[in-house]
Design an enzyme around this catalytic site. Structure first.
Site, PDB file in Angstrom:
ATOM      1  N   GLY B  40      23.280  35.761  55.790  1.00 24.69           N
ATOM      2  CA  GLY B  40      23.953  35.906  54.506  1.00 24.69           C
ATOM      3  C   GLY B  40      25.441  35.741  54.684  1.00 24.69           C
ATOM      4  O   GLY B  40      25.958  35.799  55.811  1.00 24.69           O
ATOM      5  N   ASN B  41      26.139  35.511  53.579  1.00 23.30           N
ATOM      6  CA  ASN B  41      27.591  35.385  53.646  1.00 23.30           C
ATOM      7  C   ASN B  41      28.182  35.552  52.255  1.00 23.30           C
ATOM      8  O   ASN B  41      27.550  35.220  51.253  1.00 23.30           O
ATOM      9  CB  ASN B  41      28.010  34.035  54.254  1.00 23.30           C
ATOM     10  CG  ASN B  41      27.207  32.880  53.678  1.00 23.30           C
ATOM     11  OD1 ASN B  41      27.400  32.495  52.532  1.00 23.30           O
ATOM     12  ND2 ASN B  41      26.301  32.331  54.470  1.00 23.30           N
ATOM     13  N   SER B  86      31.172  29.927  57.849  1.00 21.40           N
ATOM     14  CA  SER B  86      29.741  29.897  57.522  1.00 21.40           C
ATOM     15  C   SER B  86      29.244  28.468  57.355  1.00 21.40           C
ATOM     16  O   SER B  86      29.937  27.632  56.766  1.00 21.40           O
ATOM     17  CB  SER B  86      29.511  30.661  56.220  1.00 21.40           C
ATOM     18  OG  SER B  86      28.259  30.335  55.678  1.00 21.40           O
ATOM     19  N   SER B  87      28.030  28.192  57.839  1.00 25.44           N
ATOM     20  CA  SER B  87      27.473  26.844  57.700  1.00 25.44           C
ATOM     21  C   SER B  87      27.249  26.474  56.232  1.00 25.44           C
ATOM     22  O   SER B  87      27.082  25.303  55.907  1.00 25.44           O
ATOM     23  CB  SER B  87      26.168  26.729  58.492  1.00 25.44           C
ATOM     24  OG  SER B  87      25.270  27.734  58.096  1.00 25.44           O
ATOM     25  N   ASP B  88      27.259  27.462  55.346  1.00 24.60           N
ATOM     26  CA  ASP B  88      27.071  27.191  53.916  1.00 24.60           C
ATOM     27  C   ASP B  88      28.397  26.997  53.177  1.00 24.60           C
ATOM     28  O   ASP B  88      28.422  26.988  51.945  1.00 24.60           O
ATOM     29  CB  ASP B  88      26.291  28.346  53.272  1.00 24.60           C
ATOM     30  CG  ASP B  88      24.909  28.517  53.890  1.00 24.60           C
ATOM     31  OD1 ASP B  88      24.142  27.554  53.852  1.00 24.60           O
ATOM     32  OD2 ASP B  88      24.624  29.604  54.422  1.00 24.60           O
ATOM     33  N   HIS B 107      25.618  34.507  49.280  1.00 27.12           N
ATOM     34  CA  HIS B 107      24.354  33.857  49.641  1.00 27.12           C
ATOM     35  C   HIS B 107      23.607  34.780  50.597  1.00 27.12           C
ATOM     36  O   HIS B 107      24.182  35.293  51.548  1.00 27.12           O
ATOM     37  CB  HIS B 107      24.629  32.517  50.318  1.00 27.12           C
ATOM     38  CG  HIS B 107      23.392  31.881  50.903  1.00 27.12           C
ATOM     39  ND1 HIS B 107      22.248  31.673  50.172  1.00 27.12           N
ATOM     40  CD2 HIS B 107      23.132  31.424  52.161  1.00 27.12           C
ATOM     41  CE1 HIS B 107      21.333  31.098  50.946  1.00 27.12           C
ATOM     42  NE2 HIS B 107      21.842  30.947  52.148  1.00 27.12           N
ATOM     43  N   HIS B 109      19.360  35.743  52.299  1.00 30.94           N
ATOM     44  CA  HIS B 109      17.938  35.423  52.406  1.00 30.94           C
ATOM     45  C   HIS B 109      17.138  36.682  52.103  1.00 30.94           C
ATOM     46  O   HIS B 109      16.179  37.000  52.804  1.00 30.94           O
ATOM     47  CB  HIS B 109      17.597  34.876  53.792  1.00 30.94           C
ATOM     48  CG  HIS B 109      18.055  33.474  54.034  1.00 30.94           C
ATOM     49  ND1 HIS B 109      17.269  32.503  54.616  1.00 30.94           N
ATOM     50  CD2 HIS B 109      19.226  32.855  53.748  1.00 30.94           C
ATOM     51  CE1 HIS B 109      17.938  31.370  54.696  1.00 30.94           C
ATOM     52  NE2 HIS B 109      19.131  31.556  54.192  1.00 30.94           N
ATOM     53  N   ASP B 132      19.462  43.235  31.100  1.00 34.34           N
ATOM     54  CA  ASP B 132      20.778  43.874  31.200  1.00 34.34           C
ATOM     55  C   ASP B 132      21.785  42.965  31.899  1.00 34.34           C
ATOM     56  O   ASP B 132      22.994  43.169  31.800  1.00 34.34           O
ATOM     57  CB  ASP B 132      20.681  45.191  31.985  1.00 34.34           C
ATOM     58  CG  ASP B 132      20.192  46.351  31.120  1.00 34.34           C
ATOM     59  OD1 ASP B 132      20.327  46.265  29.882  1.00 34.34           O
ATOM     60  OD2 ASP B 132      19.671  47.333  31.681  1.00 34.34           O
ATOM     61  N   HIS B 183      14.578  27.770  49.880  1.00 31.16           N
ATOM     62  CA  HIS B 183      15.706  28.297  50.604  1.00 31.16           C
ATOM     63  C   HIS B 183      15.931  29.774  50.209  1.00 31.16           C
ATOM     64  O   HIS B 183      15.346  30.654  50.824  1.00 31.16           O
ATOM     65  CB  HIS B 183      16.932  27.413  50.332  1.00 31.16           C
ATOM     66  CG  HIS B 183      18.107  27.716  51.187  1.00 31.16           C
ATOM     67  ND1 HIS B 183      19.168  26.858  51.331  1.00 31.16           N
ATOM     68  CD2 HIS B 183      18.414  28.797  51.927  1.00 31.16           C
ATOM     69  CE1 HIS B 183      20.059  27.393  52.134  1.00 31.16           C
ATOM     70  NE2 HIS B 183      19.621  28.562  52.510  1.00 31.16           N
ATOM     71  N   TYR B 241      28.000  49.790  26.954  1.00 33.36           N
ATOM     72  CA  TYR B 241      27.590  50.289  28.265  1.00 33.36           C
ATOM     73  C   TYR B 241      28.830  50.407  29.139  1.00 33.36           C
ATOM     74  O   TYR B 241      29.714  49.568  29.082  1.00 33.36           O
ATOM     75  CB  TYR B 241      26.604  49.329  28.915  1.00 33.36           C
ATOM     76  CG  TYR B 241      26.110  49.810  30.254  1.00 33.36           C
ATOM     77  CD1 TYR B 241      24.943  50.556  30.371  1.00 33.36           C
ATOM     78  CD2 TYR B 241      26.838  49.543  31.418  1.00 33.36           C
ATOM     79  CE1 TYR B 241      24.507  51.025  31.595  1.00 33.36           C
ATOM     80  CE2 TYR B 241      26.404  50.004  32.647  1.00 33.36           C
ATOM     81  CZ  TYR B 241      25.237  50.736  32.729  1.00 33.36           C
ATOM     82  OH  TYR B 241      24.814  51.200  33.956  1.00 33.36           O
TER      83      TYR B 241
END
Lengths: 245, 245, 245, 245
Positions: B40-41, B86-88, B107, B109, B132, B183, B241
């Site tokens: 994740g990142n 990050s590779s993303d 991002h 997983h 919501d 993905h 809210y």
């Protein structure tokens, strides 16, 4: 000035215990894994004063302070407090107004209870974990009509709960929990702590019921004798569960 | 030398807050149970400077330091930092470049969101927990074409997200989350913290939807009135809210 | 006596690092939620010395000490140590003997990996979380024949793994994990820590695959281009994931 | 007075170890995630004294003290203690009376074990995690007859367990666990700690079996040779699992 200060101090003191009860009960929700972020709220009532204390809207549990708790009357008017109360306050207010023998209410979006609510199904009574707390299916109140949703929505949510109990002949003292279709659970009890306890029991029973059907989709309900036995040994006049206090 | 040192120190200072925002947001991922190892990142953008900060690739969260965070421009060129981003990163860069009103991107997983992505299905809107946050199904962008995969893959991943929003007439301000088929999820928001919040909400909504279908495979979607009610009470112009701040 | 003491001390020192590597890797198993009680074991090899270190059998992780670790040769003979080695030691030994380029092995009974093993199914490759680690289905080796079970069972377990890799043309360097039908997973890697990492990845991928099929029982496998892309960006000669060290 | 005090002190001392064993074993239940609130209880027996120690009814684990533990005889009469014993005490008493070679008993409402009990199904033996502990399906005793439920319910619960073992030719030394239909699990062992261990194993095996059927509803049982191999290597006369102590 002195007099005003005096009155203010007196009032703060008056609701101190109620706010603390409400605060402590709210903190149990994340500990029991029943809420993500701010997706839940607990209230506690003071029947003598005719007010209830409720979590302020949208405040994260880890930042919540006793003094943030808002004091409301049964018509959902703010009696004391600087913060906006939970957006579900009108539902709490109507339940307190209608059922004058309950002392606390909890609303969560706990995962398995919400799944049953989204599926629009009553939770069938499959075992004694369920029967130890109530001897009927846990009702799922149908989704509100468009008129109710576009009207005073949170007030009508309370009405929907009360109507379902009337229509199905349920006692709110023997069945302290309900699902709102497409929404999630409300639970109540003699005090705020008991309503939180019921919220945790409901989530566990909901999970057990889902898994039971995964193993055996044809699982029949618990038979009458066993339903009554378990409910009575814990709640009947000759109850022998617990320390009797 | 003095001058160089001066510029370097000034730059380090310039991006200090941005790096810290990015760092703090990244640390929320393991706390919220959204990542295993480095899966994740999170990035955070500084619109004035035209740069964003992102997690370095493959660094475990428990070893991550503020100074490891990499500063990038919208064309995915390194502006500052000694580590590989990050590779993303190219996906983040394109989203920042195209949607100039978002402030952070996450991002992960996370398990249930990935399960829906792998199943290649939009997450149907079944309840108010979902409504919501957004009043439509959470879109699953189709798997990239072979040309896209064999081309500039992470850049094309950003393109696929943007194209799906265009084709389906979705607003990235009202729908702050997407699944990439096969993905996993990308989420965004006004800042990095909000994008992480959305990643946690998405995972919870994904789990609730899976369980809902397990209980009742024929569950219909939430009706229009209730979708709108919940989204508006939290996000509309008369939202009530939260504390309104 | 002095000489004996000297040799003993030297030996203890010789295996000190290996034992510590093995010990640390074993402790990761409960931290990662991969074991209940003693249902798992990790070993680490020293290729120069031709020995490997393995957890003693049945010792709870919270009581395990570095000095409890047992040193074995590739024929599963004890080289050093007072405790009985893991009952799965012969499987580890044969894998080290046959595949001379692996450095650590992990065996667990992690829940979802075991469920796939019990179901007797390869885990289909459904997404990039899987493809980031290996670009094929995770193989489930068929249950051993009665002869193998009644013979040298743990040795034959190793044989079964190796045979399945041969028969299916799998590379143990590209596929660092396997399920044994009716039993559970074995994983390996360049060192003990990497084999534990693979055990955690396998469990997560197994859970994702089960949920994917629950949502869409007709889910197709990942397409070739995407399988290759994700595996290559992490493991190919032009890999750009991580810090390249 | 001195004499009375002396006898009281002597008795307290007499049962001190037994109470501590019972207390420690009870505290393992929440640590292992096997109980919500007070939904479980553990007892430990002293065969020489002919008494057993059991958790008091309805006392939360976090408030439980050693001195709260109640000492009972095999006919479920209180021998020592000021608190009401667990409501399931008569079941424990009958099992101790009938099976004079067991040393501890655990009852929980753990989630997956309850799901199988509610589904009314034996847990099929699908793998070696199961076979390491017992080589048969884990029996689900049918729900009690109305006469049994309306009679001495908890005593009859014990009878039902014992009868099922007789009817099915099961040995309570080789099968240390049972499900009661619509209720939940009871487990036992050579001491209280072993009965808790078995409760945790049962819950894990129950979860694995549910997931196995979710992946492959046609999963066959483990074959005979493998059942026997795993059970014997851990429990047979030539067992080689553990440190043999």
């Amino acid at each position: 000035m002195k007099t005003l200060q005096y009155i203010k101090t007196k009032n703060l003191k008056k609701y101190k215990n109620l706010k603390e009860e409400c605060y402590e009960a709210n903190l149990e929700l994340p500990k029991l894994g029943l809420v993500l972020f701010t997706f839940g709220n607990v209230s506690a009532v003071d029947r003598k004063e005719g007010v209830f204390a409720i979590k302020p809207s949208g405040v994260p549990y880890e930042k919540l302070k006793v003094e943030d708790i808002v004091i409301m009357d049964y018509d959902a008017k703010v009696v004391e407090g600087n913060m906006r109360p939970s957006s579900d306050t009108k539902t709490h207010a109507l339940l307190y107004k209608t059922w004058d023998d309950i002392g606390g209410i909890t609303h969560t979006h706990s995962t398995y209870a919400v799944a049953w609510a989204q599926a629009g199904k009553n939770i069938p009574i499959f075992g004694t974990t369920h029967a130890d707390h109530t001897h009927q299916d846990i009702p799922c109140a149908p989704v509100l009509s468009d008129e109710m949703i576009q009207g005073d929505y949170e007030f009508e949510t309370g009405n929907q709960i009360i109507n379902v109990f009337k229509e199905r002949g349920l006692s709110h003292l023997e069945m302290e929990m309900v699902l709102l279709q497409n929404h999630g659970p409300f639970t109540w009890g003699k005090d705020a702590a008991k309503s939180v306890y019921n919220a945790a029991v409901l989530e566990e029973v909901a999970k057990m019921a889902q898994l039971t059907l995964a193993i055996n989709p044809e699982t029949p309900r618990l038979k009458e004798t066993l339903k009554n036995k378990h409910f009575q040994r814990k709640h009947g006049k000759d109850a022998y569960y617990g320390q009797g206090c």
